[in-house]
Design an enzyme around this catalytic site. Structure first.
Site, PDB file in Angstrom:
ATOM      1  N   LYS A 251       0.820  -1.212   0.000  1.00 28.34           N
ATOM      2  CA  LYS A 251       0.000   0.000   0.000  1.00 28.34           C
ATOM      3  C   LYS A 251       0.855   1.265   0.000  1.00 28.34           C
ATOM      4  O   LYS A 251       2.042   1.272   0.340  1.00 28.34           O
ATOM      5  CB  LYS A 251      -0.937  -0.011   1.200  1.00 28.34           C
ATOM      6  CG  LYS A 251      -2.050  -1.041   1.062  1.00 28.34           C
ATOM      7  CD  LYS A 251      -3.389  -0.378   1.132  1.00 28.34           C
ATOM      8  CE  LYS A 251      -4.502  -1.373   0.852  1.00 28.34           C
ATOM      9  NZ  LYS A 251      -5.572  -1.307   1.852  1.00 28.34           N
ATOM     10  N   ARG A 285      -4.465  -9.922   4.237  1.00 29.52           N
ATOM     11  CA  ARG A 285      -4.733  -9.913   2.798  1.00 29.52           C
ATOM     12  C   ARG A 285      -3.465  -9.470   2.064  1.00 29.52           C
ATOM     13  O   ARG A 285      -2.984  -8.349   2.274  1.00 29.52           O
ATOM     14  CB  ARG A 285      -5.887  -8.962   2.502  1.00 29.52           C
ATOM     15  CG  ARG A 285      -6.359  -8.973   1.060  1.00 29.52           C
ATOM     16  CD  ARG A 285      -7.494  -7.962   0.880  1.00 29.52           C
ATOM     17  NE  ARG A 285      -8.070  -8.004  -0.453  1.00 29.52           N
ATOM     18  CZ  ARG A 285      -7.576  -7.350  -1.502  1.00 29.52           C
ATOM     19  NH1 ARG A 285      -6.489  -6.602  -1.361  1.00 29.52           N
ATOM     20  NH2 ARG A 285      -8.159  -7.427  -2.689  1.00 29.52           N
TER      21      ARG A 285
END
Length: 353
Positions: A251, A285
């Site tokens: 991210k 995840r």
């Protein structure tokens, strides 16, 4: 949504009585059980990303083709993934993807995964109730509502089909939008309040408590400072008793903190996974299932070793849910992390999951 004569959706309106101990998720008496697909998940869980999108921020469409996506599921299972999370719509701004196209991308893949890899749990990343119902019919075990409930009927679908639900916090944004200079008085307090309310709402609709996860949704409706703060204080989410899912893989908050492009964030991702696991996250995840499995197994071994007689038990979150007590590590130094984020810039929000 099709309700087959109203039978399935009526189940959501009249939930069955909770079983004994069902309220454990909010009592603080230890981790609540997590059960999906008829099995109890009692280890740190790897959720592998498989996106059937041509414009994913990370793989740029590598698994868009049906055969490529199915092969990616097999590779993830071989690498130790417990769950595969199938997505049909890029999270960030981009070309409009309607319901029909999202259904085309995900439903047949869910059915194929259930047939070919029966040992793998299947999650679908969607905010749409119409898609949720179709993939539930195809055999999905979990609905991953990344955008935090923009379609309140999705929880009803999870209840009607007796499958799991992820309750996330995305800053109350519309799906596929980015905030401009978003601010919170206390981002962690806002996250905890919102996701626990969504979880309790899902229970009231008939979703099993042991099939609900909460997700702070790093970078969704948040800047880098917010995502770092959530990571440092993840223990406060774990303390709610609800199983915590973290979706931090590659991210922007990792890239901005370290000054790395999207394809060079693997090491930073593993570091954040380790900290998150230590502070109580349960499901992770990720794009790199094999690397995550090894990293999480190492954390699990460290926790077991630290819990041996005479060692004092696993480290617990310190005041405010930041670092484990007694750990002297700059990863947990708030000022250091905030300074790093400020130096790197903190306004971008992730393009996609």
């Amino acid at each position: 949504m099709r309700d087959e004569g109203g039978e399935r959706l009526r189940r959501a309106e009249t939930p069955e009585p909770e079983s004994a101990g069902a309220g454990a998720a909010t009592t603080g008496r230890g981790p609540a059980p997590l059960r999906l697909g008829g099995r109890t998940l009692d280890r740190l869980v790897v959720m592998a990303v498989v996106n059937r999108t041509p414009d994913s921020f990370f793989d740029r469409g590598a698994t868009y083709a049906f055969d490529a996506a199915l092969a990616a599921v097999g590779a993830a299972a071989e690498a130790g993934a417990d769950i595969v999370d199938i997505g049909g719509v890029k999270a960030g701004p981009g070309e409009e993807v309607g319901v029909a196209e999202e259904l085309r991308r995900v439903v047949d893949l869910v059915a194929a995964v259930r047939e070919r890899y029966p040992g793998v749990l299947v999650s679908v990343d969607t905010w749409r109730a119409e898609v949720g119902e179709a993939v539930a019919e195809a055999g999905a075990h979990l609905l991953n509502d990344t955008w935090g409930g923009p379609d309140p009927r999705l929880a009803e679908v999870a209840a009607a089909y007796d499958i799991g639900l992820v309750c996330a916090h995305a800053g109350r944004l519309r799906p596929r939008t980015r905030p401009h200079r978003i601010a919170y008085d206390d981002v962690v307090e806002d996250v905890v309040r919102y996701v626990t309310a969504e979880a309790e709402r899902a229970v009231a609709l008939g979703v099993r408590r042991d099939a609900i996860l909460i997700d702070p949704a790093h970078d969704f409706g948040k800047n880098t400072r917010h995502s770092l703060e959530i990571t440092r204080r993840l223990g406060e989410l774990a303390a709610t008793g609800w199983p915590v899912l973290v979706a931090v893989s590659n991210k922007d908050f990792i890239g901005e903190t370290l000054g790395r492009p999207v394809d060079k964030r693997g090491v930073g991702t593993m570091a954040v996974l380790g900290v998150s696991a230590w502070l109580g996250a349960r499901v992770f995840r990720v794009h790199d299932a094999a690397g995550a499995r090894r990293a999480l197994d190492a954390v699990a071994a460290l926790r077991r070793d630290f819990a041996e007689p005479g060692q004092g038990g696993p480290a617990q979150p310190g005041p405010g849910g930041s670092a484990p007590a007694g750990v002297d590590d700059p990863v947990f130094d708030r000022d250091h992390a905030v300074r790093s984020a400020a130096a790197a810039g903190d306004q971008r929000v992730v393009d996609s999951r």
